[in-house]
Design an enzyme around this catalytic site. Structure first.
Site, PDB file in Angstrom:
ATOM      1  CG  HIS A   8      44.737   2.455  -9.807  1.00  0.00           C
ATOM      2  ND1 HIS A   8      45.120   1.948  -8.592  1.00  0.00           N
ATOM      3  CD2 HIS A   8      43.692   1.692 -10.221  1.00  0.00           C
ATOM      4  CE1 HIS A   8      44.327   0.926  -8.284  1.00  0.00           C
ATOM      5  NE2 HIS A   8      43.452   0.755  -9.259  1.00  0.00           N
TER       6      HIS A   8
ATOM      7  CD  GLU B 240      40.804  -1.204  -8.261  1.00  0.00           C
ATOM      8  OE1 GLU B 240      41.354  -1.301  -9.381  1.00  0.00           O
ATOM      9  OE2 GLU B 240      41.448  -1.216  -7.192  1.00  0.00           O
TER      10      GLU B 240
ATOM     11  CE1 TYR C  88      44.596   4.189  -4.465  1.00  0.00           C
ATOM     12  CE2 TYR C  88      43.699   6.388  -4.746  1.00  0.00           C
ATOM     13  CZ  TYR C  88      44.546   5.371  -5.162  1.00  0.00           C
ATOM     14  OH  TYR C  88      45.350   5.542  -6.265  1.00  0.00           O
TER      15      TYR C  88
HETATM   16  P1  ABT Z   1      47.749   2.405  -6.834  1.00  0.00           P
HETATM   17  O1  ABT Z   1      47.683   2.030  -8.271  1.00  0.00           O
HETATM   18  O2  ABT Z   1      47.546   3.877  -6.656  1.00  0.00           O
HETATM   19  O3  ABT Z   1      46.838   1.568  -5.988  1.00  0.00           O
HETATM   20  O4  ABT Z   1      49.251   2.095  -6.445  1.00  0.00           O
HETATM   21  P2  ABT Z   1      49.893   0.685  -6.099  1.00  0.00           P
HETATM   22  O5  ABT Z   1      48.864  -0.380  -6.117  1.00  0.00           O
HETATM   23  O6  ABT Z   1      51.090   0.489  -6.947  1.00  0.00           O
HETATM   24  O7  ABT Z   1      50.409   0.930  -4.640  1.00  0.00           O
HETATM   25  P3  ABT Z   1      49.588   1.002  -3.312  1.00  0.00           P
HETATM   26  B1  ABT Z   1      50.350   0.332  -2.164  1.00  0.00           B
HETATM   27  O8  ABT Z   1      48.203   0.464  -3.513  1.00  0.00           O
HETATM   28  O9  ABT Z   1      49.533   2.547  -3.037  1.00  0.00           O
HETATM   29  C1  ABT Z   1      48.338   3.281  -3.116  1.00  0.00           C
HETATM   30  C2  ABT Z   1      48.651   4.744  -3.249  1.00  0.00           C
HETATM   31  O10 ABT Z   1      49.263   5.194  -2.060  1.00  0.00           O
HETATM   32  C3  ABT Z   1      50.415   5.937  -2.372  1.00  0.00           C
HETATM   33  N1  ABT Z   1      51.395   5.695  -1.328  1.00  0.00           N
HETATM   34  C4  ABT Z   1      51.740   4.412  -1.030  1.00  0.00           C
HETATM   35  C5  ABT Z   1      51.984   6.765  -0.682  1.00  0.00           C
HETATM   36  O11 ABT Z   1      51.644   7.925  -0.967  1.00  0.00           O
HETATM   37  N2  ABT Z   1      52.909   6.504   0.270  1.00  0.00           N
HETATM   38  C6  ABT Z   1      53.301   5.231   0.603  1.00  0.00           C
HETATM   39  O12 ABT Z   1      54.144   5.065   1.470  1.00  0.00           O
HETATM   40  C7  ABT Z   1      52.682   4.137  -0.100  1.00  0.00           C
HETATM   41  C8  ABT Z   1      53.044   2.692   0.223  1.00  0.00           C
HETATM   42  C9  ABT Z   1      50.865   5.468  -3.710  1.00  0.00           C
HETATM   43  C10 ABT Z   1      49.594   5.095  -4.388  1.00  0.00           C
HETATM   44  N3  ABT Z   1      49.033   6.193  -5.135  1.00  0.00           N
HETATM   45  N4  ABT Z   1      49.143   7.226  -5.526  1.00  0.00           N
HETATM   46  N5  ABT Z   1      48.939   8.221  -6.040  1.00  0.00           N
HETATM   47 MG    MG Z   2      46.972  -0.337  -5.219  1.00  0.00          MG
END
Ligand code: ABT
Ligand code: MG
Length: 148
Positions: free
Chosen positions: A115, A126, A49
């Site tokens: 994910h 990844e 992450y």
């Molecule tokens: P991932 O598959 O976990 O990477 O999710 P995705 O790519 O759909 O979304 P992104 B933006 O990469 O989010 C990563 C993780 O962060 C969490 N998150 C995200 C929050 O907790 N609060 C927020 O405001 C945002 C934007 C969601 C994703 N994972 N989890 N668990």
């Molecule tokens: Mg993501």
């Protein structure tokens, strides 16, 4: 053939959704190239992450993803990266369309069940972060001549 990294997150494992989620990708027609149930170390979580390091939710994210086992997978097929993102649905479960994994099972953004890599670059990064080359299997699907 294109490959992507997918992972049933700790909430999905706790909720017994490994079979349901894996089944959707099998039924769609993609090919499983590797899979394992594993725990994510603090180091691996921070690396995975890394792009969110500066975000306010980074600490909680790392805490959540290391909170219990995950089911890590590599799936293969034409345009599998984009197709898997479609099948997963929007990051925020309340925005995710019914019929998608997050639309059907997700409740909150911080625990959104699955994910999936979001680009070719993330998929390569990844996959090599989570799998050794020896853990990926290269095989052909037989023609199913005996199923009638
Ligand atoms: P991932 O598959 O976990 O990477 O999710 P995705 O790519 O759909 O979304 P992104 B933006 O990469 O989010 C990563 C993780 O962060 C969490 N998150 C995200 C929050 O907790 N609060 C927020 O405001 C945002 C934007 C969601 C994703 N994972 N989890 N668990
Ligand atoms: Mg993501």
């Amino acid at each position: 053939m294109e490959k992507t990294f997918l992972m049933v997150k700790p909430d999905g494992v706790q909720r017994n959704l490994i079979g349901e989620i894996t089944g959707r990708f099998e039924r769609k027609g993609f090919k499983l190239a590797g899979a394992k149930l594993m725990s994510i170390s603090e180091e691996l979580a921070q690396e995975h992450y890394g792009e969110h390091k500066e975000k306010p939710f980074f600490g909680e994210l790392v805490e959540f993803i290391t909170s219990g086992p995950v089911f890590a997978m590599v799936w293969e097929g034409e345009d599998v990266i984009a197709a898997a993102r479609q099948m997963m649905g929007a990051t925020k479960p309340s925005d995710a369309a019914p019929g998608t994994i997050r639309g059907d099972f997700g409740m909150i953004v911080g625990k959104n069940v699955i994910h999936g890599s979001d680009s070719k670059e993330s998929a390569e990064r990844e996959i090599s972060l989570f799998f050794n080359e020896g853990e990926l299997v290269d095989y052909q699907k037989d023609s199913l001549a005996w199923v009638y």
